[in-house]
Design a protein around this motif. Structure first.
Motif, PDB file in Angstrom:
ATOM      1  N   GLU A 177      13.949 -10.132  -1.552  1.00 36.40           N
ATOM      2  CA  GLU A 177      14.567 -11.236  -2.311  1.00 36.40           C
ATOM      3  C   GLU A 177      14.296 -11.095  -3.806  1.00 36.40           C
ATOM      4  O   GLU A 177      15.183 -11.250  -4.635  1.00 36.40           O
ATOM      5  CB  GLU A 177      13.994 -12.569  -1.843  1.00 36.40           C
ATOM      6  CG  GLU A 177      14.844 -13.256  -0.788  1.00 36.40           C
ATOM      7  CD  GLU A 177      14.121 -14.466  -0.227  1.00 36.40           C
ATOM      8  OE1 GLU A 177      13.576 -15.261  -1.028  1.00 36.40           O
ATOM      9  OE2 GLU A 177      14.094 -14.589   1.016  1.00 36.40           O
ATOM     10  N   ASN A 178      13.036 -10.798  -4.121  1.00 40.92           N
ATOM     11  CA  ASN A 178      12.680 -10.625  -5.533  1.00 40.92           C
ATOM     12  C   ASN A 178      13.434  -9.462  -6.165  1.00 40.92           C
ATOM     13  O   ASN A 178      13.764  -9.486  -7.346  1.00 40.92           O
ATOM     14  CB  ASN A 178      11.176 -10.413  -5.682  1.00 40.92           C
ATOM     15  CG  ASN A 178      10.399 -11.687  -5.421  1.00 40.92           C
ATOM     16  OD1 ASN A 178      10.835 -12.773  -5.791  1.00 40.92           O
ATOM     17  ND2 ASN A 178       9.274 -11.573  -4.757  1.00 40.92           N
ATOM     18  N   LEU A 179      13.680  -8.460  -5.337  1.00 39.34           N
ATOM     19  CA  LEU A 179      14.441  -7.313  -5.813  1.00 39.34           C
ATOM     20  C   LEU A 179      15.881  -7.732  -6.124  1.00 39.34           C
ATOM     21  O   LEU A 179      16.456  -7.335  -7.143  1.00 39.34           O
ATOM     22  CB  LEU A 179      14.418  -6.220  -4.736  1.00 39.34           C
ATOM     23  CG  LEU A 179      14.999  -4.865  -5.085  1.00 39.34           C
ATOM     24  CD1 LEU A 179      14.210  -4.213  -6.209  1.00 39.34           C
ATOM     25  CD2 LEU A 179      14.984  -3.952  -3.860  1.00 39.34           C
ATOM     26  N   THR A 180      16.446  -8.563  -5.222  1.00 38.22           N
ATOM     27  CA  THR A 180      17.809  -9.067  -5.447  1.00 38.22           C
ATOM     28  C   THR A 180      17.858  -9.883  -6.743  1.00 38.22           C
ATOM     29  O   THR A 180      18.801  -9.758  -7.532  1.00 38.22           O
ATOM     30  CB  THR A 180      18.249  -9.948  -4.252  1.00 38.22           C
ATOM     31  OG1 THR A 180      17.871  -9.272  -3.053  1.00 38.22           O
ATOM     32  CG2 THR A 180      19.740 -10.174  -4.262  1.00 38.22           C
ATOM     33  N   GLU A 181      16.819 -10.695  -6.938  1.00 38.43           N
ATOM     34  CA  GLU A 181      16.757 -11.483  -8.183  1.00 38.43           C
ATOM     35  C   GLU A 181      16.707 -10.581  -9.413  1.00 38.43           C
ATOM     36  O   GLU A 181      17.371 -10.819 -10.411  1.00 38.43           O
ATOM     37  CB  GLU A 181      15.502 -12.374  -8.174  1.00 38.43           C
ATOM     38  CG  GLU A 181      15.641 -13.632  -7.325  1.00 38.43           C
ATOM     39  CD  GLU A 181      14.283 -14.238  -7.005  1.00 38.43           C
ATOM     40  OE1 GLU A 181      14.192 -14.907  -5.967  1.00 38.43           O
ATOM     41  OE2 GLU A 181      13.328 -14.023  -7.786  1.00 38.43           O
ATOM     42  N   LEU A 182      15.877  -9.526  -9.292  1.00 34.35           N
ATOM     43  CA  LEU A 182      15.739  -8.586 -10.416  1.00 34.35           C
ATOM     44  C   LEU A 182      17.089  -7.962 -10.752  1.00 34.35           C
ATOM     45  O   LEU A 182      17.451  -7.825 -11.918  1.00 34.35           O
ATOM     46  CB  LEU A 182      14.713  -7.507 -10.057  1.00 34.35           C
ATOM     47  CG  LEU A 182      14.596  -6.313 -11.003  1.00 34.35           C
ATOM     48  CD1 LEU A 182      14.051  -6.746 -12.365  1.00 34.35           C
ATOM     49  CD2 LEU A 182      13.694  -5.236 -10.421  1.00 34.35           C
ATOM     50  N   ARG A 183      17.854  -7.641  -9.696  1.00 33.92           N
ATOM     51  CA  ARG A 183      19.159  -6.994  -9.912  1.00 33.92           C
ATOM     52  C   ARG A 183      20.150  -7.953 -10.557  1.00 33.92           C
ATOM     53  O   ARG A 183      21.083  -7.530 -11.236  1.00 33.92           O
ATOM     54  CB  ARG A 183      19.689  -6.445  -8.596  1.00 33.92           C
ATOM     55  CG  ARG A 183      18.911  -5.218  -8.138  1.00 33.92           C
ATOM     56  CD  ARG A 183      19.283  -4.801  -6.729  1.00 33.92           C
ATOM     57  NE  ARG A 183      20.710  -4.558  -6.605  1.00 33.92           N
ATOM     58  CZ  ARG A 183      21.436  -4.924  -5.563  1.00 33.92           C
ATOM     59  NH1 ARG A 183      20.896  -5.575  -4.573  1.00 33.92           N
ATOM     60  NH2 ARG A 183      22.727  -4.654  -5.530  1.00 33.92           N
ATOM     61  N   TYR A 214      16.700   1.156  -9.573  1.00 34.76           N
ATOM     62  CA  TYR A 214      15.620   0.171  -9.588  1.00 34.76           C
ATOM     63  C   TYR A 214      14.404   0.810  -8.951  1.00 34.76           C
ATOM     64  O   TYR A 214      14.547   1.714  -8.123  1.00 34.76           O
ATOM     65  CB  TYR A 214      16.014  -1.107  -8.820  1.00 34.76           C
ATOM     66  CG  TYR A 214      17.095  -1.859  -9.544  1.00 34.76           C
ATOM     67  CD1 TYR A 214      16.764  -2.776 -10.542  1.00 34.76           C
ATOM     68  CD2 TYR A 214      18.444  -1.602  -9.270  1.00 34.76           C
ATOM     69  CE1 TYR A 214      17.758  -3.427 -11.243  1.00 34.76           C
ATOM     70  CE2 TYR A 214      19.435  -2.237  -9.979  1.00 34.76           C
ATOM     71  CZ  TYR A 214      19.095  -3.158 -10.971  1.00 34.76           C
ATOM     72  OH  TYR A 214      20.062  -3.788 -11.681  1.00 34.76           O
ATOM     73  N   ALA A 215      13.222   0.341  -9.338  1.00 31.08           N
ATOM     74  CA  ALA A 215      12.007   0.906  -8.744  1.00 31.08           C
ATOM     75  C   ALA A 215      11.070  -0.221  -8.345  1.00 31.08           C
ATOM     76  O   ALA A 215      10.981  -1.237  -9.041  1.00 31.08           O
ATOM     77  CB  ALA A 215      11.311   1.831  -9.734  1.00 31.08           C
ATOM     78  N   VAL A 216      10.393  -0.042  -7.228  1.00 27.27           N
ATOM     79  CA  VAL A 216       9.340  -0.971  -6.837  1.00 27.27           C
ATOM     80  C   VAL A 216       8.021  -0.225  -6.997  1.00 27.27           C
ATOM     81  O   VAL A 216       7.843   0.862  -6.442  1.00 27.27           O
ATOM     82  CB  VAL A 216       9.514  -1.459  -5.386  1.00 27.27           C
ATOM     83  CG1 VAL A 216       8.378  -2.396  -5.001  1.00 27.27           C
ATOM     84  CG2 VAL A 216      10.854  -2.156  -5.213  1.00 27.27           C
ATOM     85  N   GLY A 233      14.074   2.799  -5.497  1.00 26.09           N
ATOM     86  CA  GLY A 233      13.025   3.737  -5.074  1.00 26.09           C
ATOM     87  C   GLY A 233      11.663   3.073  -5.086  1.00 26.09           C
ATOM     88  O   GLY A 233      11.501   1.950  -5.579  1.00 26.09           O
ATOM     89  N   LEU A 234      10.708   3.772  -4.520  1.00 24.74           N
ATOM     90  CA  LEU A 234       9.345   3.217  -4.422  1.00 24.74           C
ATOM     91  C   LEU A 234       8.350   4.155  -5.080  1.00 24.74           C
ATOM     92  O   LEU A 234       8.388   5.367  -4.885  1.00 24.74           O
ATOM     93  CB  LEU A 234       8.966   3.032  -2.949  1.00 24.74           C
ATOM     94  CG  LEU A 234       7.505   2.620  -2.669  1.00 24.74           C
ATOM     95  CD1 LEU A 234       7.276   1.161  -3.013  1.00 24.74           C
ATOM     96  CD2 LEU A 234       7.144   2.883  -1.217  1.00 24.74           C
ATOM     97  N   ILE A 235       7.469   3.575  -5.874  1.00 22.18           N
ATOM     98  CA  ILE A 235       6.326   4.349  -6.377  1.00 22.18           C
ATOM     99  C   ILE A 235       5.082   3.691  -5.810  1.00 22.18           C
ATOM    100  O   ILE A 235       4.784   2.542  -6.118  1.00 22.18           O
ATOM    101  CB  ILE A 235       6.237   4.374  -7.909  1.00 22.18           C
ATOM    102  CG1 ILE A 235       7.488   5.010  -8.492  1.00 22.18           C
ATOM    103  CG2 ILE A 235       5.024   5.166  -8.379  1.00 22.18           C
ATOM    104  CD1 ILE A 235       8.234   4.075  -9.336  1.00 22.18           C
ATOM    105  N   LYS A 236       4.408   4.414  -4.949  1.00 20.73           N
ATOM    106  CA  LYS A 236       3.187   3.887  -4.349  1.00 20.73           C
ATOM    107  C   LYS A 236       1.996   4.528  -5.045  1.00 20.73           C
ATOM    108  O   LYS A 236       1.782   5.734  -4.946  1.00 20.73           O
ATOM    109  CB  LYS A 236       3.168   4.210  -2.859  1.00 20.73           C
ATOM    110  CG  LYS A 236       1.962   3.658  -2.150  1.00 20.73           C
ATOM    111  CD  LYS A 236       2.063   3.864  -0.659  1.00 20.73           C
ATOM    112  CE  LYS A 236       1.686   5.292  -0.307  1.00 20.73           C
ATOM    113  NZ  LYS A 236       1.776   5.567   1.122  1.00 20.73           N
ATOM    114  N   LEU A 237       1.243   3.720  -5.755  1.00 23.68           N
ATOM    115  CA  LEU A 237       0.113   4.260  -6.516  1.00 23.68           C
ATOM    116  C   LEU A 237      -1.107   4.388  -5.604  1.00 23.68           C
ATOM    117  O   LEU A 237      -1.502   3.439  -4.949  1.00 23.68           O
ATOM    118  CB  LEU A 237      -0.221   3.346  -7.689  1.00 23.68           C
ATOM    119  CG  LEU A 237       0.918   3.021  -8.652  1.00 23.68           C
ATOM    120  CD1 LEU A 237       0.426   2.091  -9.754  1.00 23.68           C
ATOM    121  CD2 LEU A 237       1.488   4.283  -9.258  1.00 23.68           C
TER     122      LEU A 237
END
Lengths: 284, 387
Positions: free
Chosen positions: B376-382, B282-284, B309-313
């Motif tokens: 939480e939103n990440l958990t929902e996404l999963r 998963y990526a944020v 993982g994280l992608i910080k633009l």
């Protein structure tokens, strides 16, 4: 380069590039352009040292034709662009050409604030009482009861007086001329460029195609005659009573004042003092 | 993430102050602005420091005049900047378009606040994401940079000037209220360690000089007013010499140049940081101050064994679409965390091309995103079943 031998003024034009101009036959803007060129030529300023800035409109097409550093900006903002140039290069001469709509409607705010700051910009305001480029709409200087396409039953908007506006806002040099008085126009513009501080020269011009046609002027010549008949010298104006003044306007030099500090000079002084203070604080 | 030992002088600075210091280090010598919360500290800092450096500062009568003045100042040869916030940035759009078409290097800082209109002057939001890209009418490509910490404000302000000066284009730096007003310890790099770009000055004599010449790398030569090269600058569609044109071929040539200029140099412009992306399922994707909460949420998830993982633009426009597409092929879902009702998520979704789920973690009530909300939103996404 042959053309240069014909007249010294041809050297100031981008002859090979974008001529003929966009201006209609009988338009007064070309005459103002030649007045500016004559003024610059007489002052002997290098073309490299002049920036001609304009906004949008018929008169604002002028930078394309003259061989200075030229900047054709957005509607009404010429003075603000010119302010930036002057702040960075106080040694350069900034001339702003503007129409009545460009300079006093959309650009009115920049106009009065430049006059308030007294920044060394020479503004040539070409007033033909109408929006020409967009096809003949009412402008902030259109006289009461005159006709325009957005004032088909006669204008009910009281017009601005550019001279009073500039004087009230604090300009260092304010003059008005007409296209009929071409020699004075050139003289006033010359004085405006020389005078440190904000200067404004209003030139009453003619738009035979739109203002003229809508207001029953049969030819450009008739419009020039109107300018001759309605322009009154300051001397005469002072002697006239209210009734005689109706419909007429004074021409001449209204303000020529060097008592106020010019903005970039004041900035340089402030900057110098601030640096000294910091230096002293460090040494103490 | 292992803390790297940072080089430079440590200082304690506010985001807006760091922006001023970095701009001056990058060579900014002209600032014109108009007071607006939450960006006013940038104008105040410039008013205090520029006179001491021989630079010029002016407080204009409005934001329209401010951006006009810095365009004029830039054409007269100074590196120039202005700073504003949402409403003022809206006022600047017309002249920003002028700077795009006339290829004038300027830096515009927008310290974002809630909108529309007067909105939330003292609260944060990432409301200018689309305005910064599509504000002025017409076709052009914008460069928009989004720092997420005071250190990044410093580093990326210099990057913004470098992009503007080397490509002769406006660059927009998006801060937000939190970042502008937050104080953090940062390291000011030594002058020798900072790379500073300058304009490409002409090598040819004035008679042959074309201010908007189409070159192989699409960047023309630039010369300031008063140097003997008398040329015309216009906001009208123009030819290579700077004169208005309505010739269809000239129009196409000019517009393509504006776009290609940025496209060819996108690798130098686009910056982003990645964390834990090697084995991520998963990526944020986040940027600006929202990315701080996102980083925290990602670390929390990692500590619980979630492969995220994280992608910080750091550059949102031009959008790093190629990398986002690669990631979309690698992961099962992308969560976009931002402080609005979903602006950049459209672009992420566009480049994901349906290869993975894309959902958002949005907050638009003037408060900062909390790491727990993102978690939480990440958990929902999963928990979303694959289509």
């Amino acid at each position: 380069m042959e053309l240069e031998t014909i007249s010294p003024y041809h050297g100031y034009l981008r002859m090979k590039k974008k001529f003929p101009t966009v201006w209609c036959a009988g338009c007064g803007i070309g005459a103002v352009m030649s007045a500016i060129i004559r003024a610059v030529h007489e002052l002997g300023i290098s073309k490299n040292n002049i920036v001609l800035v304009s906004g949008i409109g018929c008169s604002s097409r002028m930078p394309i034709y003259v061989d200075f550093n030229t900047l054709h900006t957005t509607h009404g903002r010429a003075i603000a662009f010119g302010t930036g140039i002057k702040m960075v290069r106080p040694d350069m001469k900034v001339i702003v050409v503007s129409g009545d709509g460009d300079g006093m409607a959309i650009g009115g705010n920049h106009f009065i604030h430049a006059a308030r700051r007294n920044i060394d910009i020479s503004m040539v305001l070409i007033n033909n009482y109408i929006y020409g480029m967009t096809g003949g709409q009412v402008s902030p200087t259109t006289p009461l009861k005159s006709f325009a396409y957005t004032a088909p039953y006669g204008s009910i908007d009281p017009p601005f007086d550019a001279v009073k506006l500039a004087s009230g806002a604090g300009a260092s040099y304010v003059a008005r001329s007409t296209n009929y008085h071409a020699v004075q126009t050139s003289k006033y513009i010359k004085r405006a460029i020389e005078r440190k501080g904000f200067s404004m020269v209003e030139v009453i011009s003619q738009c035979p195609v739109l203002y003229g046609r809508l207001n029953k002027f049969r030819s450009p010549v008739e419009m020039l005659k109107w300018q001759r008949e309605h322009a009154v010298t300051m001397k005469k104006w002072d002697k006239m009573n209210e009734e005689e003044r109706t419909g007429k306007f004074p021409i001449g030099e209204f303000i020529d004042d060097d008592s106020r500090a010019e903005y970039t000079d004041a900035y340089a002084e402030m900057s110098h003092k601030a640096r000294e203070e910091v230096r002293n604080a460090k040494n103490a | 993430m292992a803390k790297k030992k940072k080089k430079g002088t440590p200082v304690f600075l506010q985001g807006n102050e760091a922006c001023v210091d970095a701009a001056l280090t990058a060579g900014c010598r002209f600032f014109a602005g108009y007071p607006i919360t939450p960006s006013s500290e940038i104008a105040e800092g410039c008013a205090r420091k520029l006179p001491l450096l021989g630079g010029a500062f002016i407080q204009m009568e409005d934001e329209i005049g401010s951006i006009a003045a810095i365009i004029g100042g830039s054409l007269a040869g100074a590196k120039a900047m202005t700073a504003t916030s949402g409403p003022g940035f809206s006022l600047m759009q017309e002249n920003l378009g002028f700077a795009y078409i006339a290829e004038v290097p300027i830096v515009v800082v927008s310290v974002m606040r809630g909108g529309p209109s007067t909105g939330l002057p003292t609260r944060l939001s990432q409301s200018d994401v689309m305005q910064s890209r599509f504000g002025p009418h017409g076709d052009y490509t914008a460069i928009v940079i989004t720092p997420s910490s005071v250190q990044e404000v410093y580093d990326l302000t210099i990057h913004a000037f470098n992009c503007a000066e080397s490509l002769h284009t406006p660059v927009i730096l998006l801060l937000d209220e939190m970042l502008g007003h937050m104080r953090e310890k940062i390291y000011i790099p030594d002058v020798d360690d900072i790379k500073i770009e300058t304009r490409k000055y002409p090598t040819i004599p004035p008679d042959f000089f074309k201010p908007f010449a189409v070159t192989p790398n699409m960047v023309s030569e630039f010369v300031a007013y008063g140097e003997g090269y008398r040329y015309n600058v216009t906001g009208l569609t123009h030819d290579e010499e700077g004169f208005p044109t309505a010739n269809p071929n000239e129009i196409k040539k000019m517009l393509r140049k504006l776009r290609k200029k940025i496209h060819l140099h996108r690798k130098d412009i686009i910056l982003y940081d990645e964390e834990f992306m090697d084995d991520a399922l998963y990526a944020v994707v986040s940027y600006g101050s929202a990315a701080r909460a996102a980083a925290s949420a990602v670390r929390k998830a990692r500590s619980k064994g979630v492969r995220v993982g994280l992608i910080k633009l750091k550059t949102i426009w031009p959008f790093p679409g190629y990398r986002i597409h690669q990631i979309a092929k690698q992961v099962r879902g992308i969560l976009v965390a931002e402080l609005n009702m979903g602006q950049l998520i459209r672009e992420v979704d566009r480049y994901a091309m349906g290869r993975c789920k894309v959902t958002g973690s949005f907050r638009y009530d003037g408060r900062a995103l909390e790491p727990d909300e993102i978690y939480e939103n990440l958990t929902e996404l999963r928990s979303i079943k694959r289509r």
